[in-house]
Design an enzyme around this catalytic site. Structure first.
Site, PDB file in Angstrom:
ATOM      1  N   LYS A   1      13.191  92.223  42.202  1.00  0.00           N
ATOM      2  CA  LYS A   1      12.110  92.571  43.139  1.00  0.00           C
ATOM      3  C   LYS A   1      10.756  92.070  42.656  1.00  0.00           C
ATOM      4  O   LYS A   1       9.910  91.686  43.460  1.00  0.00           O
ATOM      5  CB  LYS A   1      12.076  94.086  43.386  1.00  0.00           C
TER       6      LYS A   1
ATOM      7  N   LYS B   1      23.177  90.209  48.766  1.00  0.00           N
ATOM      8  CA  LYS B   1      23.353  91.546  49.351  1.00  0.00           C
ATOM      9  C   LYS B   1      22.632  91.667  50.707  1.00  0.00           C
ATOM     10  O   LYS B   1      21.519  91.154  50.853  1.00  0.00           O
ATOM     11  CB  LYS B   1      22.767  92.571  48.369  1.00  0.00           C
TER      12      LYS B   1
ATOM     13  N   LYS C   1      17.323  95.403  53.454  1.00  0.00           N
ATOM     14  CA  LYS C   1      16.247  95.647  54.431  1.00  0.00           C
ATOM     15  C   LYS C   1      15.125  94.646  54.269  1.00  0.00           C
ATOM     16  O   LYS C   1      14.425  94.314  55.205  1.00  0.00           O
ATOM     17  CB  LYS C   1      15.632  97.031  54.201  1.00  0.00           C
TER      18      LYS C   1
HETATM   19  N1  AQP Z   1      24.358  95.714  51.169  1.00  0.00           N
HETATM   20  C1  AQP Z   1      24.763  96.927  50.826  1.00  0.00           C
HETATM   21  N2  AQP Z   1      26.077  97.218  50.756  1.00  0.00           N
HETATM   22  C2  AQP Z   1      26.505  98.461  50.422  1.00  0.00           C
HETATM   23  N3  AQP Z   1      25.664  99.475  50.138  1.00  0.00           N
HETATM   24  C3  AQP Z   1      24.344  99.239  50.203  1.00  0.00           C
HETATM   25  N4  AQP Z   1      23.255 100.010  49.993  1.00  0.00           N
HETATM   26  C4  AQP Z   1      22.124  99.285  50.188  1.00  0.00           C
HETATM   27  N5  AQP Z   1      22.447  98.014  50.539  1.00  0.00           N
HETATM   28  C5  AQP Z   1      23.815  97.953  50.552  1.00  0.00           C
HETATM   29  C6  AQP Z   1      23.321 101.420  49.630  1.00  0.00           C
HETATM   30  O1  AQP Z   1      22.505 102.153  50.548  1.00  0.00           O
HETATM   31  C7  AQP Z   1      21.931 103.266  49.877  1.00  0.00           C
HETATM   32  C8  AQP Z   1      20.468 103.341  50.188  1.00  0.00           C
HETATM   33  O2  AQP Z   1      19.790 102.219  49.704  1.00  0.00           O
HETATM   34  P1  AQP Z   1      18.211 102.260  49.601  1.00  0.00           P
HETATM   35  O3  AQP Z   1      17.617 102.417  50.923  1.00  0.00           O
HETATM   36  O4  AQP Z   1      17.801 103.250  48.592  1.00  0.00           O
HETATM   37  O5  AQP Z   1      17.759 100.905  49.005  1.00  0.00           O
HETATM   38  P2  AQP Z   1      18.405  99.615  48.550  1.00  0.00           P
HETATM   39  O6  AQP Z   1      19.691  99.782  47.846  1.00  0.00           O
HETATM   40  O7  AQP Z   1      17.363  98.926  47.767  1.00  0.00           O
HETATM   41  O8  AQP Z   1      18.666  98.960  49.961  1.00  0.00           O
HETATM   42  P3  AQP Z   1      18.129  97.635  50.516  1.00  0.00           P
HETATM   43  O9  AQP Z   1      18.547  97.514  51.911  1.00  0.00           O
HETATM   44  O10 AQP Z   1      18.500  96.514  49.613  1.00  0.00           O
HETATM   45  O11 AQP Z   1      16.567  97.858  50.537  1.00  0.00           O
HETATM   46  P4  AQP Z   1      15.446  96.950  49.978  1.00  0.00           P
HETATM   47  O12 AQP Z   1      15.633  95.619  50.608  1.00  0.00           O
HETATM   48  O13 AQP Z   1      14.205  97.660  50.417  1.00  0.00           O
HETATM   49  O14 AQP Z   1      15.636  96.925  48.498  1.00  0.00           O
HETATM   50  C9  AQP Z   1      22.229 103.117  48.394  1.00  0.00           C
HETATM   51  O15 AQP Z   1      23.288 103.986  48.057  1.00  0.00           O
HETATM   52  C10 AQP Z   1      22.669 101.689  48.273  1.00  0.00           C
HETATM   53  O16 AQP Z   1      23.608 101.532  47.228  1.00  0.00           O
END
Ligand code: AQP
Length: 333
Positions: free
Chosen positions: A111, A195, A198
Site C-alpha cells: 500500500k 487480488k 476495493k
Molecule cells: N479478494 C478477496 N478475496 C477473498 N477475501 C477478501 N477479502 C478482501 N479481499 C478479498 C476479505 O474481506 C474482509 C474485509 O476486508 P477489508 O475491507 O478489511 O480490507 P481488505 O482486505 O484490504 O480489502 P480490499 O478490498 O483489498 O480493500 P482495499 O483495496 O481498501 O485494501 C477481510 O476478511 C479480507 O480478508
C-alpha cells in the site's frame, strides 16, 4: 468460551471478494459462535478519504452485513470508533510490538509502494490496531480471507508477547484464523494474479455488491480469460489464473467445489460459462443489493442498530481495558 471477531473497512463499496472470502462465512458461523462484527472505520482513515463519503460508507457496510444475513440482535454489530477501547488498547499493544515485526508486513509495503516516507503512521501501525480489535474481545477465532493471514499471525505474536511480559500466560487467547471455503482469495477480473480489491483503479476488476444485473453481466463478459475451453481437472485449471478465478467464484456462489463445477462445465467455451456465471451471481447478489437499498432508506434505524451494538461491545471492551490497565500498572482512579 469461543468468540469470533471480524470486520471490514468502510473504504468504498464491498465487492464479491469481501462477500465470498469473509461475509458469507460469517453468516454461517453466527449459528455456532458468539460473534462480534465490526465496521472498522478507524482503519478506513489510514488511506485518503472524504468525511461525508466515509460516514455513508459506514452505514452502507452495516447494511451489507445485515442484508447478507448477519442478525444484529443475536450478534454484536457496531462501528469501531464508537468504542474507545480500540484506540486505548491499540496504544498499549503498540508499546509491546517490536518495529522488526511491523517491518515484515507485506500489506504495508504494497500500500505504501514507492512513497514509503510519505505513508502515514496509521497505515504502518494498522496491524497493531487490528490486534487490539481482536484482543479487546478476547476473540478465539477470526474468519478472514487469505490476505489477512499475516496480520493475524502478528496479532497472535502480540498477544503472546503481552502475556509473557506480564507473566499472565492465559490472559489474551491466541486467536485462530478461520480461512474457509473455496474463495479464500478472489482475484481481479482484469488480472488473475492480483487480488480483487476495493482500491483497484479499474471498476472492471471487481463486482460490487450493489452492481445491478446489467453491470454484473458486462463486467463478467469483459473479464480476462484465455482461448482454451475449461479443463477437466483442478490441476490443469490451476495453471490458468483467470480461468481458475472464474471457476472458484462459480463454486463459491453455488456452495460447491471447483471439481464439481468442472464436472458440469469441462469443455465449455468461456462465452457459455460466463453466461452461467452471470446467472448465479445475479441470483445471489440481487436480493442482497435490494435489501441493502431498503435498509439504507432508513438511516436512523441503521444508526440505532450501530448505537445498540456499540453499547454491547463497549461493555466487553471496558472490562478488558480495565484488566489490561491493572496488569500494566496504570492507576485507575
Ligand atoms: N479478494 C478477496 N478475496 C477473498 N477475501 C477478501 N477479502 C478482501 N479481499 C478479498 C476479505 O474481506 C474482509 C474485509 O476486508 P477489508 O475491507 O478489511 O480490507 P481488505 O482486505 O484490504 O480489502 P480490499 O478490498 O483489498 O480493500 P482495499 O483495496 O481498501 O485494501 C477481510 O476478511 C479480507 O480478508
Amino acid at each position: 468460551m469461543n468468540r469470533i471477531f471480524s470486520g471490514m473497512q468502510p473504504t468504498r463499496q464491498l465487492h464479491l471478494g469481501n462477500y465470498l472470502g469473509a461475509l458469507k462465512n460469517w453468516v454461517a458461523l453466527q449459528k455456532d459462535y458468539e460473534c462480534v462484527f465490526c465496521v472498522v472505520d478507524l482503519h478506513a482513515i489510514t488511506i485518503d478519504h472524504t468525511p461525508d463519503v466515509l460516514r455513508e460508507n459506514i452505514r452502507e457496510v452495516t447494511a451489507a452485513y445485515i442484508a447478507a444475513g448477519i442478525d444484529p440482535e443475536k450478534n454484536i454489530l457496531f462501528n469501531q470508533s464508537a468504542v474507545p477501547g480500540h484506540a486505548e488498547l491499540n496504544w498499549i499493544l503498540a508499546c509491546h510490538t517490536p518495529l522488526g515485526w511491523l517491518n515484515r508486513m507485506t500489506q504495508f509495503k504494497e500500500k505504501a509502494g514507492k512513497h514509503r516516507d510519505n505513508a502515514v503512521l496509521g497505515l504502518y501501525a494498522y496491524p497493531v490496531l487490528m490486534a487490539a480489535d481482536i484482543l479487546l474481545y478476547k476473540a478465539t477465532h477470526v474468519p478472514v480471507g487469505e490476505d489477512q493471514k499475516q496480520h493475524l499471525e502478528l496479532a497472535r505474536d502480540i498477544a503472546g508477547a503481552f502475556n509473557r511480559y506480564y507473566g499472565k500466560e492465559d490472559f489474551f487467547p491466541l486467536p485462530e484464523p478461520q480461512i474457509m471455503g473455496e474463495a479464500t482469495r478472489i482475484m481481479s477480473l482484469r488480472d488473475g494474479t492480483k487480488k480483487m480489491s476495493k482500491s483497484d483503479e479499474s471498476e472492471y476488476s471487481r463486482i460490487n455488491l450493489t452492481d445491478d444485473a446489467d453491470t454484473i453481466a458486462l463486467k463478467f463478459r469483459k473479464a480476462k480469460t484465455d482461448p482454451e475451453p475449461l479443463p477437466e481437472t483442478v490441476e490443469d485449471l490451476e495453471k490458468r489464473p483467470e480461468a481458475n478465478n472464474l471457476v472458484t467464484i462459480y463454486a463459491a456462489l453455488t456452495d460447491s467445489t471447483r471439481q464439481q463445477v468442472l464436472a458440469q462445465h469441462a469443455g465449455s467455451q468461456f462465452s457459455g460459462f460466463k453466461s452461467a456465471l452471470v446467472e448465479v451471481a445475479v441470483a445471489k447478489l440481487a436480493p442482497i443489493s435490494a435489501e441493502m437499498n431498503r435498509l439504507l432508506a432508513d438511516k436512523g434505524e441503521i444508526d440505532r442498530i450501530l448505537k445498540r451494538g456499540a453499547e454491547r461491545a463497549g461493555a466487553i471492551a471496558d472490562q478488558t481495558v480495565a484488566e489490561v490497565k491493572d496488569i500494566v500498572g496504570l492507576l485507575r482512579v
